[in-house]
Design a protein around this motif. Structure first.
Motif, PDB file in Angstrom:
ATOM      1  N   PRO A 188       2.757 -22.443 -17.946  1.00  0.00           N
ATOM      2  CA  PRO A 188       3.922 -21.512 -17.481  1.00  0.00           C
ATOM      3  C   PRO A 188       5.289 -21.955 -15.904  1.00  0.00           C
ATOM      4  N   ASP A 189       6.126 -22.478 -15.868  1.00  0.00           N
ATOM      5  CA  ASP A 189       6.965 -21.953 -14.318  1.00  0.00           C
ATOM      6  C   ASP A 189       6.664 -20.985 -13.167  1.00  0.00           C
ATOM      7  N   LEU A 190       6.276 -20.166 -13.449  1.00  0.00           N
ATOM      8  CA  LEU A 190       6.396 -18.891 -12.696  1.00  0.00           C
ATOM      9  C   LEU A 190       4.801 -18.040 -13.567  1.00  0.00           C
ATOM     10  N   LEU A 191       4.879 -17.117 -12.038  1.00  0.00           N
ATOM     11  CA  LEU A 191       3.264 -16.430 -11.747  1.00  0.00           C
ATOM     12  C   LEU A 191       3.717 -15.041 -11.640  1.00  0.00           C
ATOM     13  N   LEU A 192       4.365 -14.112 -12.324  1.00  0.00           N
ATOM     14  CA  LEU A 192       5.145 -12.615 -11.843  1.00  0.00           C
ATOM     15  C   LEU A 192       3.032 -11.569 -11.618  1.00  0.00           C
ATOM     16  N   LEU A 193       2.736 -11.523 -10.540  1.00  0.00           N
ATOM     17  CA  LEU A 193       1.371 -11.935 -10.352  1.00  0.00           C
ATOM     18  C   LEU A 193       1.396 -10.991  -9.438  1.00  0.00           C
ATOM     19  N   ASP A 194       0.375  -9.563 -10.016  1.00  0.00           N
ATOM     20  CA  ASP A 194      -0.231  -8.483  -9.063  1.00  0.00           C
ATOM     21  C   ASP A 194      -1.482  -8.790  -7.467  1.00  0.00           C
ATOM     22  N   ILE A 195      -1.332  -8.243  -6.693  1.00  0.00           N
ATOM     23  CA  ILE A 195      -2.577  -8.008  -5.867  1.00  0.00           C
ATOM     24  C   ILE A 195      -3.255  -7.833  -5.593  1.00  0.00           C
ATOM     25  N   ASN A 196      -3.211  -6.221  -5.711  1.00  0.00           N
ATOM     26  CA  ASN A 196      -4.424  -5.740  -6.141  1.00  0.00           C
ATOM     27  C   ASN A 196      -5.481  -5.590  -7.831  1.00  0.00           C
ATOM     28  N   MET A 197      -6.285  -6.429  -7.898  1.00  0.00           N
ATOM     29  CA  MET A 197      -6.840  -6.559  -9.217  1.00  0.00           C
ATOM     30  C   MET A 197      -8.754  -6.965  -9.066  1.00  0.00           C
ATOM     31  N   PRO A 198      -9.261  -6.309  -9.964  1.00  0.00           N
ATOM     32  CA  PRO A 198     -10.737  -6.607  -9.886  1.00  0.00           C
ATOM     33  C   PRO A 198     -10.781  -8.382  -9.973  1.00  0.00           C
ATOM     34  N   GLY A 199     -12.383  -8.997 -10.036  1.00  0.00           N
ATOM     35  CA  GLY A 199     -12.436 -10.046  -9.516  1.00  0.00           C
ATOM     36  C   GLY A 199     -11.315 -10.931  -8.979  1.00  0.00           C
ATOM     37  N   LEU A 200     -11.009 -12.097  -9.314  1.00  0.00           N
ATOM     38  CA  LEU A 200      -9.695 -13.035  -8.646  1.00  0.00           C
ATOM     39  C   LEU A 200      -8.467 -12.435  -8.054  1.00  0.00           C
ATOM     40  N   ASP A 201      -8.712 -11.589  -6.704  1.00  0.00           N
ATOM     41  CA  ASP A 201      -7.143 -11.098  -6.665  1.00  0.00           C
ATOM     42  C   ASP A 201      -5.855 -11.579  -6.641  1.00  0.00           C
ATOM     43  N   GLY A 202      -4.942 -11.608  -6.903  1.00  0.00           N
ATOM     44  CA  GLY A 202      -3.536 -12.628  -6.814  1.00  0.00           C
ATOM     45  C   GLY A 202      -3.673 -12.887  -5.165  1.00  0.00           C
ATOM     46  N   THR A 203      -3.802 -12.355  -3.758  1.00  0.00           N
ATOM     47  CA  THR A 203      -3.685 -13.276  -2.812  1.00  0.00           C
ATOM     48  C   THR A 203      -5.134 -14.638  -3.444  1.00  0.00           C
ATOM     49  N   ALA A 204      -6.022 -14.716  -4.054  1.00  0.00           N
ATOM     50  CA  ALA A 204      -7.003 -15.434  -3.544  1.00  0.00           C
ATOM     51  C   ALA A 204      -6.087 -16.972  -4.334  1.00  0.00           C
ATOM     52  N   ALA A 248      -1.015 -25.921  -3.560  1.00  0.00           N
ATOM     53  CA  ALA A 248      -1.107 -27.178  -3.478  1.00  0.00           C
ATOM     54  C   ALA A 248      -0.462 -27.593  -5.001  1.00  0.00           C
ATOM     55  N   GLN A 249      -0.130 -27.042  -5.328  1.00  0.00           N
ATOM     56  CA  GLN A 249       0.193 -26.976  -6.645  1.00  0.00           C
ATOM     57  C   GLN A 249       1.963 -26.975  -6.927  1.00  0.00           C
ATOM     58  N   ALA A 250       3.247 -28.383  -7.888  1.00  0.00           N
ATOM     59  CA  ALA A 250       4.174 -27.533  -7.615  1.00  0.00           C
ATOM     60  C   ALA A 250       4.790 -26.128  -8.378  1.00  0.00           C
ATOM     61  N   ARG A 251       3.577 -26.264  -9.300  1.00  0.00           N
ATOM     62  CA  ARG A 251       3.904 -25.275 -10.362  1.00  0.00           C
ATOM     63  C   ARG A 251       2.477 -24.747 -10.720  1.00  0.00           C
ATOM     64  N   PRO A 252       2.730 -23.491 -11.228  1.00  0.00           N
ATOM     65  CA  PRO A 252       3.331 -22.287 -11.736  1.00  0.00           C
ATOM     66  C   PRO A 252       4.075 -22.292 -10.081  1.00  0.00           C
ATOM     67  N   LEU A 253       5.086 -21.414  -9.456  1.00  0.00           N
ATOM     68  CA  LEU A 253       5.315 -20.371  -8.286  1.00  0.00           C
ATOM     69  C   LEU A 253       5.042 -19.198  -8.927  1.00  0.00           C
ATOM     70  N   VAL A 254       4.834 -18.813  -7.744  1.00  0.00           N
ATOM     71  CA  VAL A 254       4.531 -17.185  -7.242  1.00  0.00           C
ATOM     72  C   VAL A 254       5.641 -15.741  -7.151  1.00  0.00           C
TER      73      VAL A 254
END
Length: 234
Positions: free
Chosen positions: A47-63, A70-76
């Motif tokens: 994907p080019d973009l993630l529409l990303l929630d922050i508070n999620m179980p396990g690996l959260d959005g900020t992590a 460090a990657q050019a894509r996907p953007l967040v």
């Protein structure tokens, strides 16, 4: 623009997909419920973009965003019900920060910012591997490759559609695509976006978890520090 929705709430994913359907030149590449699933989907769907929630179980959005920074894509673009995460979101390189319930016009503004960022950043060229299949010359994009395995005089390319034999050595491929391939073992390379994590076995061996496959190649002790560093940096 291909968008991956990442949110642990099914209704939120459904609503975002509906809003994206109202936006021009946008397609929903997929929809997942947590960060680990997002990593796997990124490797497969590109994907080019993630529409990303922050508070999620396990690996959260900020992590997750930190790993992808460090990657050019996907953007967040973060989509969250909480205002207090905004500073942290922009510190990890998010393009925008949308508060739920997301409004259509606000989403369109964020998508326009993403388009500007994508157009401004030079895309990493897609690499292709060339070989022969049933007597015909074929090529496979690195984005479709699952792993590369050295066997005698050839390298076996495992990809979404099967396998292909090529004559280039792993060393030649590693030198040609130094940022796109990761060495796990003297006989194995994998595309960087496929690398999800590591699994430690009771006997001391370490296996790599790869997106889009159940195959888990072993990571040699010699290459383990570099693989761990690559995972930490995204």
């Amino acid at each position: 623009m291909r968008v991956l929705i990442v949110d642990d709430e099914p209704l939120a994913r459904t609503r975002l997909a509906a809003l994206l359907g109202e936006c021009e030149e946008v397609s929903v590449a997929g929809s997942v419920a947590d960060g680990e699933a997002a990593l796997a989907a990124i490797g497969e769907l590109q994907p080019d973009l993630l529409l990303l929630d922050i508070n999620m179980p396990g690996l959260d959005g900020t992590a997750l965003a930190t790993r992808l920074a460090a990657q050019a894509r996907p953007l967040v673009v973060f989509c969250t019900a909480y205002e207090n995460h905004a500073l942290a979101a922009f510190e990890v390189g998010a393009v925008d920060y949308l508060l739920k319930p997301v409004r259509l016009e606000r989403l369109r503004e964020a998508l326009q910012r993403v388009r500007q960022r994508l157009h401004a950043a030079p895309a990493e060229p897609v690499g292709y591997l060339h070989g022969r299949l049933r007597g015909e010359q074929v090529r496979i994009a690195l984005t479709e490759v699952v792993c590369l395995l050295a066997e005698e005089k050839y390298v076996v390319v495992r990809h979404a559609g099967g396998e292909l034999l090529i004559e280039e050595s792993l060393r030649q491929l590693e030198e040609a695509y130094p940022t796109q391939l990761v060495r796990l073992h003297r006989n194995c390379l994998v595309p960087a976006p496929r690398l999800l994590g590591l699994k430690n076995l009771p006997d001391g061996r370490v296996l790599a978890r790869l997106a889009g496959t159940d195959f888990s190649p072993e990571v040699s002790r010699r290459n383990l520090p570099a693989v761990r560093k690559r995972l930490r940096s995204g």
